[in-house]
Write a protein that holds these residues in place. Sequence first.
Motif, PDB file in Angstrom:
ATOM      1  N   ALA A   1       0.834  -1.208   0.000  1.00 27.93           N
ATOM      2  CA  ALA A   1       0.000   0.000   0.000  1.00 27.93           C
ATOM      3  C   ALA A   1       0.865   1.253   0.000  1.00 27.93           C
ATOM      4  O   ALA A   1       0.492   2.280  -0.559  1.00 27.93           O
ATOM      5  N   LYS A   2       2.031   1.157   0.637  1.00 26.41           N
ATOM      6  CA  LYS A   2       2.928   2.332   0.682  1.00 26.41           C
ATOM      7  C   LYS A   2       3.867   2.344  -0.527  1.00 26.41           C
ATOM      8  O   LYS A   2       4.805   3.130  -0.578  1.00 26.41           O
TER       9      LYS A   2
ATOM     10  N   MET B   1      23.765   5.836  -1.722  1.00 19.46           N
ATOM     11  CA  MET B   1      22.550   6.198  -2.446  1.00 19.46           C
ATOM     12  C   MET B   1      22.652   7.577  -3.085  1.00 19.46           C
ATOM     13  O   MET B   1      22.040   7.840  -4.106  1.00 19.46           O
ATOM     14  N   ASP B   2      23.419   8.482  -2.481  1.00 20.36           N
ATOM     15  CA  ASP B   2      23.525   9.841  -3.025  1.00 20.36           C
ATOM     16  C   ASP B   2      24.835  10.064  -3.772  1.00 20.36           C
ATOM     17  O   ASP B   2      24.938  10.982  -4.577  1.00 20.36           O
ATOM     18  N   GLY B   3      25.835   9.234  -3.486  1.00 20.98           N
ATOM     19  CA  GLY B   3      27.104   9.344  -4.203  1.00 20.98           C
ATOM     20  C   GLY B   3      27.955  10.525  -3.769  1.00 20.98           C
ATOM     21  O   GLY B   3      28.968  10.817  -4.406  1.00 20.98           O
TER      22      GLY B   3
ATOM     23  N   PRO C   1       9.197   7.241  -8.920  1.00 22.56           N
ATOM     24  CA  PRO C   1      10.435   6.588  -9.358  1.00 22.56           C
ATOM     25  C   PRO C   1      10.211   5.202  -9.954  1.00 22.56           C
ATOM     26  O   PRO C   1      10.913   4.795 -10.876  1.00 22.56           O
ATOM     27  N   ARG C   2       9.194   4.493  -9.448  1.00 28.55           N
ATOM     28  CA  ARG C   2       8.962   3.139  -9.964  1.00 28.55           C
ATOM     29  C   ARG C   2       8.538   3.186 -11.424  1.00 28.55           C
ATOM     30  O   ARG C   2       8.921   2.348 -12.227  1.00 28.55           O
TER      31      ARG C   2
ATOM     32  N   PRO D   1      11.766   4.208   0.357  1.00 26.11           N
ATOM     33  CA  PRO D   1      11.895   4.028   1.809  1.00 26.11           C
ATOM     34  C   PRO D   1      11.612   2.562   2.165  1.00 26.11           C
ATOM     35  O   PRO D   1      10.816   1.933   1.463  1.00 26.11           O
ATOM     36  N   PRO D   2      12.205   1.928   3.146  1.00 28.65           N
ATOM     37  CA  PRO D   2      13.074   2.584   4.133  1.00 28.65           C
ATOM     38  C   PRO D   2      14.549   2.680   3.719  1.00 28.65           C
ATOM     39  O   PRO D   2      15.358   3.135   4.520  1.00 28.65           O
ATOM     40  N   THR D   3      14.890   2.256   2.493  1.00 30.61           N
ATOM     41  CA  THR D   3      16.302   2.354   2.095  1.00 30.61           C
ATOM     42  C   THR D   3      16.747   3.816   2.072  1.00 30.61           C
ATOM     43  O   THR D   3      17.877   4.144   2.423  1.00 30.61           O
ATOM     44  N   VAL D   4      15.855   4.705   1.619  1.00 27.20           N
ATOM     45  CA  VAL D   4      16.125   6.150   1.701  1.00 27.20           C
ATOM     46  C   VAL D   4      14.977   6.785   2.491  1.00 27.20           C
ATOM     47  O   VAL D   4      13.895   6.209   2.586  1.00 27.20           O
ATOM     48  N   PRO D   5      15.212   7.980   3.081  1.00 25.05           N
ATOM     49  CA  PRO D   5      14.134   8.589   3.877  1.00 25.05           C
ATOM     50  C   PRO D   5      12.906   8.911   3.012  1.00 25.05           C
ATOM     51  O   PRO D   5      13.041   9.139   1.802  1.00 25.05           O
ATOM     52  N   VAL D   6      11.733   8.932   3.647  1.00 22.79           N
ATOM     53  CA  VAL D   6      10.492   9.295   2.942  1.00 22.79           C
ATOM     54  C   VAL D   6      10.684  10.682   2.328  1.00 22.79           C
ATOM     55  O   VAL D   6      11.244  11.584   2.956  1.00 22.79           O
TER      56      VAL D   6
END
Length: 413
Positions: free
Chosen positions: A22-23, A189-191, A350-351, A369-374
């Motif tokens: 759902a998220k 994730m941001d490099g 992004p998907r 998220p949760p790999t990167v902040p919301v």
Amino acid sequence: MGGSSPNCLRDSLRQALHRREAKLCRRKLTVLPSSSVDFSSNDFLSLSTSPAFRARFLNHLKRAPPLHPFASGGSRLLDGNSAYAEELEEFIATFHNAPSGLIFNSGYDANVGVLSTIPQPGDIIVYDELIHASAHEGMRLSRAGKRVKFAHSSPEGLEAVLQSQILADPQLRDGQRNVFIVVESVYSMDGDVAPIADFLEVVERLLPRKNGYFIVDEAHATGVFGPRGAGVVQQLGVEDRIFIRMHTFGKALASHGAIVLCCSDTRDYLINYARTLIYTTALGFPMLASIRSAYELLAEGETVQLQRTLGQLIVYFRTRLESLSAWGSSIFEVDHFTNSPIFSLRSRVPRQLASVCQQEGYIVRAIMPPTVPVGRERVRVCLHAGNTMEEIDGLIKTIETWLQQTEKKTARL
Ligand SMILES: Cc1ncc(COP(=O)(O)O)c(C=O)c1O
């Protein structure tokens, strides 16, 4: 007992998955066609498909004497150790200008091993808020009295946190307790590259008793940044001021595992206490030979041209992305840091963007998220020495077409 509790468990597992669905952040394993162009993996130097790497690796395997065990045999403390492993550790430590090194089965194990054991009761861990999950896992298991985060890559943030901790605990100022500062040199994730020199200045000024200990995770810098790919710490020439460096082999080095670079006492301590080293089967000879092959190529300067090619592709991709900046609307924004092969294409969907690129034959991944902040969802694009300008043109064209169509659809609503 009986049948009801397993069903109950399965229901709750499914519910958790539905909540993620759902998220829009349910994770799935995917296999993309091997014919697709890689703009996603951490194989930054394209070493995994390099003929030079393959030849060297196969040669190492071939040179092994008959009946030389290709399997590991056990934990490093029992039958999993070998002269080959110890020589490799010395070779890598010398390359990195470090007193000694200890190989773990993965960067995850290395971070957990270090952080769960080295900080002692009463010590404090101060960490960058975007530090990798494995460091969090290690800190969670640690005996340190406190773990405090600071704003991502901010020397001012680090200074504010340190000052408040020192005020609260005079033993820190007296040098009776230690502070561990945990950062990555290049963020996965941001490099972006951490301002390590500024961090050192802050810590050495606020903790003149030298009880501030840096732990630097060089996972994404290894092979890519610094002289012959030795990492950011060596680029800055501050090896002596860093307590522990961790380099992984599973990204640019086309292998698996990691090394913790440290003094010999710390190495000994880890051998005695790090459960992620002690209670697991050590890497076997084939993987050690793979790591050896990669480090020989680095040490001989054989990867310097790959670093240069990658640098040229980074500049080219950045320039081409700038041509899309006209679309820098609400649906698309680019984060990129000089010299980094990791680009973050931030989008509200992004998907959708990743899926369009994948359908056109370009592997990129949506990072949720949760790999990167919301709110920081993105499509992560990684460049590799083996990518071509034509491939980059193709990816840019795909993104541009998607942007045009999406903007049109949004305008019609
Ligand atoms: C910054 C960082 N540290 C550690 C790790 C873990 O390394 P490994 O994949 O070797 O377990 C990763 C992997 O994603 C990483 O990005």
